[in-house]
Design a protein around this motif. Structure first.
Motif, short mmCIF file in Angstrom:
data_model
loop_
_atom_site.label_atom_id
_atom_site.label_comp_id
_atom_site.label_asym_id
_atom_site.label_seq_id
_atom_site.Cartn_x
_atom_site.Cartn_y
_atom_site.Cartn_z
N LEU A 108 -2.69 10.44 7.22
CA LEU A 108 -2.25 9.61 6.12
C LEU A 108 -3.40 9.36 5.15
O LEU A 108 -4.48 8.94 5.56
N ARG B 148 -5.16 -3.41 -6.81
CA ARG B 148 -6.38 -3.86 -6.16
C ARG B 148 -7.30 -2.73 -5.73
O ARG B 148 -8.50 -2.87 -5.69
N ALA B 149 -6.73 -1.61 -5.36
CA ALA B 149 -7.56 -0.50 -4.91
C ALA B 149 -6.84 0.81 -5.17
O ALA B 149 -5.63 0.88 -5.15
N LYS B 150 -7.66 1.82 -5.45
CA LYS B 150 -7.12 3.15 -5.72
C LYS B 150 -7.81 4.16 -4.83
O LYS B 150 -9.02 4.13 -4.66
N GLY B 151 -7.03 5.07 -4.30
CA GLY B 151 -7.58 6.18 -3.54
C GLY B 151 -7.55 7.43 -4.37
O GLY B 151 -7.66 7.39 -5.59
N GLN C 236 -5.01 -9.29 2.29
CA GLN C 236 -5.85 -8.10 2.42
C GLN C 236 -7.02 -8.44 3.33
O GLN C 236 -7.35 -9.60 3.53
N GLY C 237 -7.66 -7.41 3.87
CA GLY C 237 -8.73 -7.65 4.81
C GLY C 237 -8.24 -7.49 6.22
O GLY C 237 -7.62 -6.51 6.55
N THR C 238 -8.51 -8.45 7.09
CA THR C 238 -8.20 -8.28 8.52
C THR C 238 -6.77 -8.69 8.85
O THR C 238 -6.52 -9.57 9.65
N TRP C 239 -5.84 -8.05 8.20
CA TRP C 239 -4.43 -8.22 8.50
C TRP C 239 -3.83 -6.85 8.74
O TRP C 239 -4.07 -5.92 7.97
N PHE D 219 4.56 7.06 2.51
CA PHE D 219 4.78 5.81 3.24
C PHE D 219 4.32 4.62 2.41
O PHE D 219 3.31 4.67 1.71
N PHE E 76 -4.64 7.35 1.75
CA PHE E 76 -4.36 6.18 0.92
C PHE E 76 -4.25 6.58 -0.54
O PHE E 76 -5.08 7.34 -1.06
N GLN F 3 -3.07 0.45 -3.88
CA GLN F 3 -2.68 -0.84 -3.33
C GLN F 3 -2.44 -1.85 -4.44
O GLN F 3 -3.18 -1.89 -5.43
N GLN G 112 -1.37 -3.77 8.63
CA GLN G 112 -0.39 -3.27 7.70
C GLN G 112 0.81 -2.77 8.49
O GLN G 112 0.66 -2.11 9.51
N TYR H 5 0.85 -1.19 0.00
CA TYR H 5 0.00 0.00 0.00
C TYR H 5 0.89 1.24 0.00
O TYR H 5 1.94 1.26 0.64
N TYR I 143 0.79 5.42 0.90
CA TYR I 143 0.05 6.49 1.57
C TYR I 143 0.85 7.78 1.46
O TYR I 143 2.08 7.77 1.41
#
Lengths: 113, 114
Positions: free
Chosen positions: A43, A55-58, A97-100, A90, A45, A48, A102, A33, A35
C-alpha cells in the motif's frame, strides 16, 4: 466491519477518462487517508485530509486530486486515466493524527481498459 | 527506498503453534508501529499497535515486540488458528510527519494448517 465505507466497489473505465472514488469515514474520525495498492505492490500513501484541510501528500500524481467535505466524507478524483492507474484504492480514517490506528474500507478496484 | 521491509513473503504454521511474523525498518524517526491483517477482497484490518516508548504490547493471542536498537518488530500469534490465515502487513509512521501517514511493508502471507 471497520465502519469506513467506500463506493463504488468496482469501477471499469477506459484510458483518458475521469472517475471519482468516494469514502465515508468512521463516525467521529476527523482524518481521512487515501492509499493505492497496485499489483504486486504494498500500500502506497497518496494523500491525507484532516477536518477538511490537506495535511500530507505522498507520491500522488498531478492527475489525481482529493478533497474532504464539511460532513467529513472524502472524494479522490482520478483524471486522464492510464492503464497503469489500474489498482485497488483504499480509504482509511482515524480519530486524529499521530498515534491513532487507521481503519480501512474495503477499497475500490479500478480497472482501466 | 523500502523503509519498512517484511522479508518473508510467506509463512506456514501448524494450528496451535506460535506464528512469528517479522518486520524491519530503516527510518529512526518512526515512532508508531502497527500490524494489519488482510483477507482477499477486504481492506486491511487493524490488529495491534505499539509506540516507540514501549517494547511490548499484548492483546489476547497477539503480542507485538519492538526492538528499537535493531529497528525490528515482530508479531507473535499464540496459539495460531486456521482463521488467522491471511496476509499480514506491518506499518510505521514518523514523529516528523505532521499527517500520520503509514508506510507499509510488502506483507507476509500466513497459512495456518489444521
Amino acid at each position: 466491519d471497520s465502519g469506513v465505507t467506500q463506493t463504488p466497489k468496482h469501477l471499469i473505465t477506459a484510458t483518458g477518462q475521469r472517475v471519482t472514488l468516494r469514502c465515508s469515514p468512521r463516525s467521529g474520525d476527523l482524518s481521512v487517508y487515501w492509499y493505492q495498492q497496485s499489483l504486486d505492490q504494498g500500500l502506497q500513501f497518496l494523500i491525507q485530509y484532516y477536518n477538511g484541510e490537506e495535511r500530507a501528500k505522498g507520491n500522488i500524481l498531478e492527475r489525481f486530486s482529493a478533497q474532504q467535505f464539511p460532513d467529513l466524507h472524502s472524494e479522490l478524483n482520478l483524471s486522464s486515466l492510464e492503464l497503469g492507474d489500474s489498482a485497488l484504492y483504499f480509504c482509511a480514517s482515524s480519530k486524529d493524527q499521530g498515534t491513532w490506528p487507521q481503519h480501512f474500507g474495503d477499497g475500490t478496484r479500478l480497472s482501466i481498459l | 527506498d523500502q523503509q519498512v521491509k517484511q522479508n518473508s513473503p510467506s509463512l506456514s504454521v501448524q494450528e496451535g503453534r506460535i506464528s512469528i511474523l517479522n518486520c524491519d525498518y530503516t527510518n529512526s524517526m518512526f515512532d508508531y508501529f502497527l500490524w494489519y491483517k488482510k483477507y482477499p477482497a477486504e481492506g486491511p484490518t487493524f490488529l495491534i499497535s505499539i509506540s516507540s516508548i514501549k517494547d511490548k504490547n499484548e492483546d489476547g493471542r497477539f503480542t507485538v515486540f519492538l526492538n528499537k536498537s535493531a529497528k525490528h518488530l515482530s508479531l507473535h500469534i499464540v496459539p495460531s488458528q486456521p482463521g488467522d490465515s491471511a496476509v499480514y502487513f506491518c506499518a510505521a509512521s514518523a514523529k516528523d510527519n505532521q499527517g500520520g501517514k503509514l508506510i507499509f511493508g510488502q506483507g507476509t502471507e500466513l497459512s495456518v494448517k489444521p
